[in-house]
Design a protein around this motif. Structure first.
Motif: not given
Length: 124
Positions: A21, A23, A25, A28, A73, A76-78
């Protein structure tokens, strides 16, 4: 600024699977193409997979085609990298990266933001 944090790496036997994954931050990445790269000891960083911002266009390096799947996604910004049928030669540090302007290039130079990487080790 965009911060990217990879997770999901680890030690797995040949033939096994892992899901990485990435992620984001700080901002976006929903409108950025995203890529996965890897770097094995003593080798240059190489392209693995990329996905456009909508998630409807992907590209893969030949060694991972049919085994790895990139997805995202945006809610989820992932971004994810599903890795199946892993081989010892897949052992490397895996990095995710964001391409602000392009469609998701295999060239490292096109990416503006990078994560710190997560180690994937495949034992034989």
């Amino acid at each position: 600024q965009v911060q990217l944090v990879e997770s999901g790496g680890g030690l797995v036997q040949a033939g096994g699977s892992l899901r990485l994954s990435c992620a984001a931050s700080g901002r976006t990445v929903s409108f950025y193409a995203m890529g996965w790269f890897r770097q094995a000891p003593g080798k240059e960083r190489e392209f693995v997979a990329a996905i456009n911002w909508r998630g409807d266009s992907t590209r893969y390096a030949e060694p991972v085609k049919g085994r790895f799947t990139i997805s995202r996604d945006n809610a989820k910004n992932t971004v994810y990298l599903q890795m199946n049928s892993l081989k010892p030669e897949d052992t490397a540090v895996y990095y995710c990266a964001a391409d602000v302007w392009g469609p998701g290039s295999p060239s490292l130079k096109e990416y503006q933001y990078w994560g710190q990487g997560t180690q994937v080790t495949v034992s034989s």
